[in-house]
Design a protein around this motif. Structure first.
Motif: not given
Length: 85
Positions: A8, A66-68, A70-72, A74-75, A77
């Motif tokens: 990511p 960018r959204l994908l 950031q989502h990955n 966040r997953k 951690n």
């Protein structure tokens, strides 16, 4: 290719480049196509108008990437997902 999209952080960096190039292409395309239309030949006008089309396309693709990313991120951690050399 999987190394590029597997991490990511790399996708986030690539999305930043796409956003910057898309913005620049849109600004240059609009300026050339509508500001200097009388000074340009037909092939130059076609190129300028294609910049008006391709610029927002790159912006949209870069934003979704960018959204994908950031989502990955966040997953994950905060875990390290890839080595950057």
């Amino acid at each position: 290719m999987s190394d590029l999209f597997g991490c990511p952080v790399h996708v986030l960096r690539l999305s930043g480049y796409l956003l910057a190039v898309g913005t620049a292409l849109l600004i240059v395309g609009v300026t050339a196509a509508y500001g200097f239309d009388r000074a340009l030949s037909i092939p130059q006008q076609v190129l300028a108008h294609s910049g008006v089309i391709l610029g927002p396309t790159l912006l949209k693709v870069g934003y979704v990437m960018r959204l994908l990313a950031q989502h990955n991120l966040r997953k994950l951690n905060g875990e390290v997902c890839c080595a950057i050399a």
